[in-house]
Design a protein around this motif. Structure first.
Motif, short mmCIF file in Angstrom:
data_model
loop_
_atom_site.label_atom_id
_atom_site.label_comp_id
_atom_site.label_asym_id
_atom_site.label_seq_id
_atom_site.Cartn_x
_atom_site.Cartn_y
_atom_site.Cartn_z
N GLN A 158 -34.37 -27.27 -68.29
CA GLN A 158 -33.06 -27.88 -68.01
C GLN A 158 -32.59 -28.76 -69.17
OE1 GLN A 158 -32.29 -31.00 -65.39
NE2 GLN A 158 -34.28 -31.97 -65.53
N SER A 191 -39.47 -25.06 -60.28
CA SER A 191 -38.19 -25.52 -59.75
C SER A 191 -38.26 -27.00 -59.36
CB SER A 191 -37.81 -24.71 -58.51
OG SER A 191 -37.66 -23.34 -58.82
N ARG A 222 -31.39 -25.94 -56.03
CA ARG A 222 -30.16 -25.20 -56.33
C ARG A 222 -30.53 -23.73 -56.48
NH1 ARG A 222 -26.61 -25.93 -61.86
NH2 ARG A 222 -24.66 -24.98 -61.11
N HIS A 224 -31.17 -19.92 -57.00
CA HIS A 224 -30.74 -18.89 -57.95
C HIS A 224 -30.07 -19.47 -59.21
CE1 HIS A 224 -31.68 -16.28 -54.64
NE2 HIS A 224 -30.69 -16.76 -53.90
N SER A 225 -30.40 -20.70 -59.53
CA SER A 225 -29.84 -21.28 -60.76
C SER A 225 -30.72 -21.02 -61.97
CB SER A 225 -29.63 -22.79 -60.58
OG SER A 225 -30.83 -23.44 -60.22
N ASP A 235 -35.48 -23.14 -60.63
CA ASP A 235 -34.19 -23.59 -60.11
C ASP A 235 -34.00 -25.09 -60.33
OD1 ASP A 235 -33.38 -21.09 -59.19
OD2 ASP A 235 -34.32 -21.37 -57.22
N GLY A 269 -30.37 -20.01 -67.87
CA GLY A 269 -30.23 -20.69 -66.59
C GLY A 269 -28.80 -21.18 -66.42
N MET A 270 -28.44 -21.56 -65.19
CA MET A 270 -27.10 -22.05 -64.92
C MET A 270 -26.88 -23.42 -65.53
SD MET A 270 -26.33 -20.94 -60.96
CE MET A 270 -24.71 -21.72 -61.03
N SER A 303 -25.38 -31.20 -59.64
CA SER A 303 -26.11 -29.93 -59.62
C SER A 303 -26.77 -29.77 -60.98
CB SER A 303 -25.17 -28.76 -59.34
OG SER A 303 -24.51 -28.93 -58.09
N PRO A 305 -29.25 -28.30 -64.12
CA PRO A 305 -29.41 -26.96 -64.71
C PRO A 305 -30.72 -26.30 -64.28
CG PRO A 305 -28.82 -28.60 -66.38
CD PRO A 305 -29.19 -29.35 -65.14
N GLY A 306 -30.69 -24.97 -64.30
CA GLY A 306 -31.91 -24.18 -64.10
C GLY A 306 -32.55 -23.87 -65.44
#
Length: 315
Positions: A158, A191, A222, A224-225, A235, A269-270, A303, A305-306
């Motif tokens: 992250q 995660s 979160r 599926h991040s 995640d 990652g998101m 939220s 980061p993944g």
């Protein structure tokens, strides 16, 4: 009892042990990733505003030496993300320790096989007048990213501590929030954890709500991040807090503009998101860094980061 020469000799041996371990680690990683006897790796990554952190990493497999050259990194910033040399050295020591497969004493001997090159006046060697608070908690993560990216050892985590603070004239509260770790060759990311240059734990919900004028509306993974890949990135987290008093709130975070990278065909990652939810239901994107006045009933939703994925997905 033992005399000064004996004590100094033992101290020298302890440093020598650390030096030998780092030299062996440099030789081992150079061999494992298929480098020549002397080879150069490079990478670049960016802060939220596009400021680059560049590295040219020279590994000498024969002598067990490494040169970390950060030339070309962006200039000193007006904000507080500047990282003094002590932070850079800490990051390098951390990365070297990650490559060492044995317990070693952490001392100056670890730096005997290492040369560090940083341009004066840059983000990583700022002037004495520069603000550096964010350099320790944010830029340090980005330096880890760029070193591991050059080595190609694991996808990005992250890369952020998600620093949240709130309070008024009577109290102040500060916390950091975990996210997803990057995947690597043979493992999925974890995660909801802190990664790399972090070592803090968050306040228990019961303590949090009993001592401060807040309600913890959500604290969850979160889903599926994390980035997809043969091995999946971890995640991030969702943390939503409602304020029961008028308070000043600040958020200092990264990975809101650039997603944590994947490696070897893995997906990133998101990116993280910081959202202010007013009591009337209206929403506002706070960006990566912000300070605002919260009213009763307002909420902040963070939220995180993944982690990036590693390797192409097998059919």
């Amino acid at each position: 009892h033992y005399t000064l020469p004996v004590v100094l000799a033992y101290m020298k041996q302890i440093q020598g042990s650390a030096q030998e371990a780092i030299e062996n680690a440099i030789r081992k990683i150079s061999y494992e990733i298929g480098l020549k006897e002397i080879d150069v790796l490079s990478a670049v990554y960016y802060l939220y505003d596009g400021t680059p952190i560049k590295i040219k990493l020279t590994l000498d497999q024969i002598r067990g030496r490494a040169v970390f050259d950060f030339s070309g990194t962006g200039l000193e910033l007006k904000g507080n993300l500047n990282a003094p040399r002590a932070v850079v050295d800490s990051v390098i020591l951390y990365c070297l320790r990650c490559l060492t497969q044995e317990d070693i004493p952490l001392n100056q001997g670890c730096f005997s096989p290492v040369e560090v090159i940083i341009e004066e006046g840059s983000l990583l060697s700022p002037s004495a007048q520069a603000a550096v608070a964010g350099g320790n908690v944010m830029t340090s993560q980005r330096i880890v990213d760029v070193i591991f990216k050059a080595l190609g050892l694991c996808a990005a985590s992250q890369g952020c501590m998600n620093n949240l603070a709130f309070g008024n004239e009577h109290f102040g509260y500060y916390e950091t929030i975990g996210g997803g770790s990057g995947a690597g060759p043979g493992w999925n990311g974890f995660s909801g954890v802190h990664t790399h240059m972090t070592n803090t734990r968050i306040t228990d919900p019961e303590i949090f709500e009993s001592r401060y004028p807040v309600i913890l509306r959500e604290f969850s993974l979160r889903k599926h991040s994390g980035g997809a890949g043969r091995f999946i990135g971890g995640d991030g987290l969702v943390r939503e807090i409602e304020f029961l008093q008028a308070l000043t709130v600040s958020i200092l975070s990264e990975r809101r503009s650039y997603a944590p990278y994947g490696l070897k065909g893995g997906e990133p990652g998101m990116k993280g998101e910081n959202t202010l939810i007013r009591a009337d239901g209206s929403r506002e994107n706070l960006g990566s860094k912000n300070q605002f006045s919260a009213k009763v009933g307002d909420r902040i939703r963070i939220s995180t980061p993944g982690g990036g994925g590693y390797g192409e997905i097998e059919n």
